[in-house]
Each structure stands twice: as structure tokens, then as C-alpha cells.
Write a protein that holds these residues in place. Sequence first.
Motif, PDB file in Angstrom:
ATOM      1  N   ARG A  74      46.670  25.257  42.395  1.00 48.95           N
ATOM      2  CA  ARG A  74      45.362  25.503  42.353  1.00 48.95           C
ATOM      3  C   ARG A  74      45.323  27.154  42.332  1.00 48.95           C
ATOM      4  NH1 ARG A  74      45.422  21.188  46.015  1.00 48.95           N
ATOM      5  NH2 ARG A  74      44.561  19.073  45.140  1.00 48.95           N
ATOM      6  N   LEU A  75      44.186  27.484  41.766  1.00 47.22           N
ATOM      7  CA  LEU A  75      43.937  29.022  41.579  1.00 47.22           C
ATOM      8  C   LEU A  75      42.733  29.354  42.548  1.00 47.22           C
ATOM      9  CD1 LEU A  75      43.786  31.915  40.462  1.00 47.22           C
ATOM     10  CD2 LEU A  75      42.665  30.837  38.420  1.00 47.22           C
ATOM     11  N   LEU A  76      42.939  30.099  43.627  1.00 43.66           N
ATOM     12  CA  LEU A  76      41.697  30.490  44.483  1.00 43.66           C
ATOM     13  C   LEU A  76      41.068  31.539  44.051  1.00 43.66           C
ATOM     14  CD1 LEU A  76      43.812  30.028  47.789  1.00 43.66           C
ATOM     15  CD2 LEU A  76      42.421  28.289  46.556  1.00 43.66           C
ATOM     16  N   GLN A  77      39.843  31.274  43.603  1.00 39.02           N
ATOM     17  CA  GLN A  77      39.181  32.535  42.924  1.00 39.02           C
ATOM     18  C   GLN A  77      38.664  33.412  44.226  1.00 39.02           C
ATOM     19  OE1 GLN A  77      38.816  32.945  39.710  1.00 39.02           O
ATOM     20  NE2 GLN A  77      39.168  30.880  39.054  1.00 39.02           N
ATOM     21  N   GLY A  78      38.346  34.742  43.681  1.00 36.03           N
ATOM     22  CA  GLY A  78      37.738  35.684  44.447  1.00 36.03           C
ATOM     23  C   GLY A  78      38.982  36.099  45.382  1.00 36.03           C
ATOM     24  N   ASP A 147      49.763  31.040  26.414  1.00 30.86           N
ATOM     25  CA  ASP A 147      51.131  31.400  27.247  1.00 30.86           C
ATOM     26  C   ASP A 147      51.122  30.732  28.575  1.00 30.86           C
ATOM     27  OD1 ASP A 147      49.252  32.922  28.759  1.00 30.86           O
ATOM     28  OD2 ASP A 147      50.261  34.833  28.397  1.00 30.86           O
ATOM     29  N   GLY A 148      50.169  29.881  28.957  1.00 31.83           N
ATOM     30  CA  GLY A 148      50.146  29.338  30.169  1.00 31.83           C
ATOM     31  C   GLY A 148      49.295  29.830  31.213  1.00 31.83           C
ATOM     32  N   GLY A 149      48.658  30.950  30.888  1.00 31.95           N
ATOM     33  CA  GLY A 149      47.852  31.921  31.825  1.00 31.95           C
ATOM     34  C   GLY A 149      46.577  31.135  31.920  1.00 31.95           C
ATOM     35  N   ALA A 150      45.699  31.816  32.753  1.00 32.53           N
ATOM     36  CA  ALA A 150      44.374  31.380  32.865  1.00 32.53           C
ATOM     37  C   ALA A 150      43.378  32.663  33.170  1.00 32.53           C
ATOM     38  CB  ALA A 150      44.298  30.547  34.253  1.00 32.53           C
ATOM     39  N   LEU A 151      42.329  32.567  32.461  1.00 32.23           N
ATOM     40  CA  LEU A 151      41.157  33.610  32.447  1.00 32.23           C
ATOM     41  C   LEU A 151      39.975  33.263  32.921  1.00 32.23           C
ATOM     42  CD1 LEU A 151      40.605  36.801  31.961  1.00 32.23           C
ATOM     43  CD2 LEU A 151      39.968  35.985  29.737  1.00 32.23           C
ATOM     44  N   THR A 152      39.325  33.806  34.236  1.00 30.83           N
ATOM     45  CA  THR A 152      38.084  33.366  34.407  1.00 30.83           C
ATOM     46  C   THR A 152      37.216  34.626  34.719  1.00 30.83           C
ATOM     47  OG1 THR A 152      39.023  31.988  35.890  1.00 30.83           O
ATOM     48  CG2 THR A 152      36.737  32.250  36.281  1.00 30.83           C
ATOM     49  N   ALA A 153      35.825  34.656  33.797  1.00 27.45           N
ATOM     50  CA  ALA A 153      35.009  35.997  33.893  1.00 27.45           C
ATOM     51  C   ALA A 153      33.740  35.058  34.087  1.00 27.45           C
ATOM     52  CB  ALA A 153      35.091  36.660  32.995  1.00 27.45           C
ATOM     53  N   PHE A 154      32.873  35.882  34.906  1.00 21.00           N
ATOM     54  CA  PHE A 154      31.307  35.461  35.224  1.00 21.00           C
ATOM     55  C   PHE A 154      30.568  36.719  35.266  1.00 21.00           C
ATOM     56  CE2 PHE A 154      32.923  35.498  39.476  1.00 21.00           C
ATOM     57  CZ  PHE A 154      31.744  36.138  40.173  1.00 21.00           C
ATOM     58  N   ARG A 155      29.377  36.370  35.053  1.00 19.47           N
ATOM     59  CA  ARG A 155      28.278  37.444  35.421  1.00 19.47           C
ATOM     60  C   ARG A 155      26.975  36.832  35.848  1.00 19.47           C
ATOM     61  NH1 ARG A 155      25.332  40.858  30.595  1.00 19.47           N
ATOM     62  NH2 ARG A 155      24.503  39.164  29.496  1.00 19.47           N
ATOM     63  N   GLY A 175      52.558  32.758  37.728  1.00 17.80           N
ATOM     64  CA  GLY A 175      51.976  32.949  39.107  1.00 17.80           C
ATOM     65  C   GLY A 175      51.249  34.653  39.342  1.00 17.80           C
ATOM     66  N   THR A 176      51.716  35.463  38.862  1.00 19.48           N
ATOM     67  CA  THR A 176      51.110  36.755  39.171  1.00 19.48           C
ATOM     68  C   THR A 176      49.433  36.686  38.924  1.00 19.48           C
ATOM     69  OG1 THR A 176      53.103  38.027  38.731  1.00 19.48           O
ATOM     70  CG2 THR A 176      51.071  39.102  38.666  1.00 19.48           C
ATOM     71  N   ALA A 177      48.749  37.149  39.935  1.00 19.93           N
ATOM     72  CA  ALA A 177      47.307  37.159  39.599  1.00 19.93           C
ATOM     73  C   ALA A 177      46.539  38.191  39.988  1.00 19.93           C
ATOM     74  CB  ALA A 177      46.805  35.916  40.545  1.00 19.93           C
ATOM     75  N   ALA A 178      45.494  38.428  39.440  1.00 21.85           N
ATOM     76  CA  ALA A 178      44.553  39.668  39.720  1.00 21.85           C
ATOM     77  C   ALA A 178      43.011  39.206  39.697  1.00 21.85           C
ATOM     78  CB  ALA A 178      44.579  40.625  38.895  1.00 21.85           C
TER      79      ALA A 178
END
Length: 199
Positions: A74-78, A147-155, A175-178
Motif C-alpha cells: 500500500r502507498l501511504l499518501q502525505g 514502469d510499475g511506478g505510481a503518480l498522484t497529484a491533486f489541487r 519502492g523509492t517514494a517522494a
Amino acid sequence: HAALTDLGARRHHHAQRIARWSGDGTEGPAWAKTDDVGVRLGDWQLERSGSGYRARLPAGDFGLDLTLAPTQPRLLQGDAGFSRKGPDERQASHYVSEPQLAASCRFSADGRPAEARGVAWMDHEWSDEILHAEAVGWDWIGINLFDGGALTAFRLRRADGTALWAGGSWRAAHGTAAAFAPGDVVFTPGRRWTSPATR
């Protein structure tokens, strides 16, 4: 909300359900589990199935029967799942994403059954706080990258279209995240569309 676009027939099918629930039990036409994944809205349902999920959404001229299996953690946002949604720290949500889900779907459109496989995304977000008084709109994307990565963006937008708050995240397949700060996210329209029905 459920939708299915049939490119061959040039048709877009859509339906929605809305209901109130007392918070008591899992009986009746609408309910949500409080200890696990489980939601029912009339004849629609989403529930945990093994380590994944199952969703059944019959809807008039179309229907979806989805099986979703996690392929990544799971990807924990914020900040570890605490996602700011405004200038005040209390304007926030708890926000967990499951990108890159392996999806299989049996569906029908206008009585024609078919099957498909692909990649899906599921979000779970909840909050006890209302949005900032100036927030009148919300733009959001969640993208499974090839490539298997995930991108989230919101405003969150003000009435004049400027950003009140923004955020998001990027996670590589390994697994590297920012997490993105509000100034890191900018939505720029590439083109505009005018409805021929309403102008």
C-alpha cells in the motif's frame, strides 16, 4: 459511480448509487463494514476477497464484475498516510492508495458479455474535517506508470481557479517514494472544451 466506455460502439455507459446508512450492522440495502473492506449500495458491492478485492456493479445497460489483486505494498499518501488538504493542519485526511492492482473484469454492455485484464488503482480516504471555506473545486489524478511506478497529484481550487492547496506523491516500482509539497504541483490546461449542449 461506475462507468464503461465502449470505443467500438462509441458509447459511454454510466450509473451511480447513493444511500444513507444508520451505521448499525451490515443488513439492509446499504451498509459499510467498519472493521474491513465491505460496502453495499443496493445491488452494488465491494468487499475483500482473499488478499484482494471483488466488486460487482450491475447497472441497467451495462455491468462490471471486477477482481483486483495487489502487486505492491500500500502507498501511504502525505506524511505516513496523513495527507494535508488545506493551509490549516487540521484540514487533512487519512489517505491510502493501492496502485498497480492486477485487474480482471467480466463485463457486459448492451447485453454483449466480454472479459478484460489490466491494471487498476484503488484509494481509501477519510476525514473528520471539512475543507477550507475557499475550496470550491478539486482536481486529482492517480496514474499507474508503465514502469510499475505510481503518480498522484491533486489541487484544491478557489473560485477564481487559483490553487488553495496541492500535494501528491511519486513512488518508483522498486519502492523509492517522494511526497510533493504544495508548490511542487501545478495543473496547466493543455486545451479547453466547450459543451455543444450547454455552451
